[in-house]
Design an enzyme around this catalytic site. Structure first.
Site, PDB file in Angstrom:
ATOM      1  N   GLU A  97      -3.463   4.975  -7.205  1.00  0.00           N
ATOM      2  CA  GLU A  97      -4.393   3.886  -6.898  1.00  0.00           C
ATOM      3  C   GLU A  97      -4.658   3.061  -8.153  1.00  0.00           C
ATOM      4  OE1 GLU A  97      -5.666   1.822  -5.104  1.00  0.00           O
ATOM      5  OE2 GLU A  97      -7.482   2.477  -4.087  1.00  0.00           O
ATOM      6  N   ASP A 101     -13.579   3.004  -6.913  1.00  0.00           N
ATOM      7  CA  ASP A 101     -14.908   2.410  -7.099  1.00  0.00           C
ATOM      8  C   ASP A 101     -15.918   3.222  -6.273  1.00  0.00           C
ATOM      9  OD1 ASP A 101     -16.989   0.639  -7.645  1.00  0.00           O
ATOM     10  OD2 ASP A 101     -16.246  -0.944  -6.350  1.00  0.00           O
ATOM     11  N   LYS A 129     -13.869   4.076 -11.914  1.00  0.00           N
ATOM     12  CA  LYS A 129     -15.128   3.336 -12.121  1.00  0.00           C
ATOM     13  C   LYS A 129     -16.242   4.057 -11.373  1.00  0.00           C
ATOM     14  CE  LYS A 129     -15.807  -0.947 -10.353  1.00  0.00           C
ATOM     15  NZ  LYS A 129     -15.609  -2.410 -10.270  1.00  0.00           N
ATOM     16  N   PHE A 150     -16.332  -5.881 -12.990  1.00  0.00           N
ATOM     17  CA  PHE A 150     -15.210  -6.162 -12.099  1.00  0.00           C
ATOM     18  C   PHE A 150     -13.999  -6.506 -12.955  1.00  0.00           C
ATOM     19  CE2 PHE A 150     -12.546  -8.049  -8.938  1.00  0.00           C
ATOM     20  CZ  PHE A 150     -12.761  -7.217  -7.849  1.00  0.00           C
ATOM     21  N   ARG A 163      -3.311 -10.408 -10.881  1.00  0.00           N
ATOM     22  CA  ARG A 163      -2.629  -9.105 -10.904  1.00  0.00           C
ATOM     23  C   ARG A 163      -1.575  -9.036 -12.003  1.00  0.00           C
ATOM     24  NH1 ARG A 163      -4.018  -6.313  -6.181  1.00  0.00           N
ATOM     25  NH2 ARG A 163      -4.155  -7.521  -4.265  1.00  0.00           N
TER      26      ARG A 163
HETATM   27  P1  IMP Z   1     -13.385   1.802  -3.085  1.00  0.00           P
HETATM   28  O1  IMP Z   1     -13.034   2.127  -1.674  1.00  0.00           O
HETATM   29  O2  IMP Z   1     -14.754   1.190  -3.209  1.00  0.00           O
HETATM   30  O3  IMP Z   1     -13.180   2.948  -4.050  1.00  0.00           O
HETATM   31  O4  IMP Z   1     -12.486   0.593  -3.493  1.00  0.00           O
HETATM   32  C1  IMP Z   1     -11.261   0.720  -4.029  1.00  0.00           C
HETATM   33  C2  IMP Z   1     -10.592  -0.636  -4.009  1.00  0.00           C
HETATM   34  O5  IMP Z   1     -11.514  -1.693  -4.337  1.00  0.00           O
HETATM   35  C3  IMP Z   1      -9.534  -0.707  -5.065  1.00  0.00           C
HETATM   36  O6  IMP Z   1      -8.301  -0.295  -4.553  1.00  0.00           O
HETATM   37  C4  IMP Z   1      -9.532  -2.164  -5.436  1.00  0.00           C
HETATM   38  O7  IMP Z   1      -8.654  -2.868  -4.596  1.00  0.00           O
HETATM   39  C5  IMP Z   1     -10.918  -2.650  -5.175  1.00  0.00           C
HETATM   40  N1  IMP Z   1     -11.720  -2.741  -6.414  1.00  0.00           N
HETATM   41  C6  IMP Z   1     -12.819  -2.026  -6.762  1.00  0.00           C
HETATM   42  N2  IMP Z   1     -13.268  -2.356  -7.973  1.00  0.00           N
HETATM   43  C7  IMP Z   1     -12.432  -3.313  -8.432  1.00  0.00           C
HETATM   44  C8  IMP Z   1     -12.354  -4.052  -9.670  1.00  0.00           C
HETATM   45  O8  IMP Z   1     -13.139  -3.891 -10.624  1.00  0.00           O
HETATM   46  N3  IMP Z   1     -11.336  -4.940  -9.753  1.00  0.00           N
HETATM   47  C9  IMP Z   1     -10.430  -5.153  -8.762  1.00  0.00           C
HETATM   48  N4  IMP Z   1     -10.449  -4.467  -7.608  1.00  0.00           N
HETATM   49  C10 IMP Z   1     -11.436  -3.564  -7.437  1.00  0.00           C
HETATM   50 MG    MG Z   2      -6.655  -1.728  -4.168  1.00  0.00          MG
END
Ligand code: IMP
Ligand code: MG
Length: 174
Positions: A97, A101, A129, A150, A163
């Protein structure tokens, strides 16, 4: 991106860390049936660098889920838009991944792969994160820990932009 952005992780720092991770992962998966599964789109750059530094045999596939809208916080609702195509039953799967987050995406994927009866499942994320974590997921391998912010670059996007950056910067949303 307007204005000057500070580089949070330089290309050199990223390259060095990815090589270390590849070594650690290769040791663990010696004599296993490894399938590396990249989570599209964000993981494609990290995965391609990681696997080229790995010294253990493996196959590669991709999966795609959507959880984010056009903003910077997770909706919590995960939708599978592309499943893996390799047979992963009985295989040792390493999910790759870009960033964990809230953990919602990986928590959903853990159940998805458990249903496929994989032999083992581990998670490798470029960035871990932690500030907004809501789901209890263990990130087995990660490149860098960050508290908040972010981030963009090295596969990480904001509205599908940035990207391609070879380094990681924090996006200034002001
Ligand atoms: P989660 O389900 O909240 O853990 O989100 C994961 C997804 O959120 C990652 O695969 C990213 O696509 C996106 N994401 C979360 N934080 C960031 C960031 O700081 N930058 C870019 N994408 C992020
Ligand atoms: Mg992603």
């Amino acid at each position: 991106m307007t204005g000057k952005q500070d580089i949070l992780l330089s290309k050199k720092r990223i390259d060095d860390r990815v090589k270390e991770l590849a070594k650690e992962i290769s040791l663990h998966y010696k004599d296993k049936n490894l399938v590396v599964v990249g989570i599209l789109n964000g993981a494609f750059i990290f995965l391609s660098d990681l696997v080229r530094s790995m010294s253990v045999e493996h196959r590669i596939d991709f999966i795609r889920v959507s959880s984010y809208g056009k903003n910077t916080s997770s909706s919590g609702i995960i939708q599978l838009t592309k499943d893996v195509e390799l047979e992963v039953k009985g295989q040792d799967v390493l999910l790759v991944e870009d960033i964990v987050d809230t953990g919602n995406t990986l928590s959903w994927l853990q159940t998805h792969f458990a249903d496929k009866e994989v032999a083992s499942l581990k998670i490798c994320s470029f960035i871990n994160k932690k500030e907004r974590r809501v789901a209890d997921v263990e990130v087995d391998y990660y490149g860098f820990d960050v508290d908040k912010g972010f981030l963009v670059g090295y596969g990480l996007d904001y509205n599908e932009q940035y990207r391609y950056l070879p380094h990681v910067s924090e996006l200034n949303l002001d």
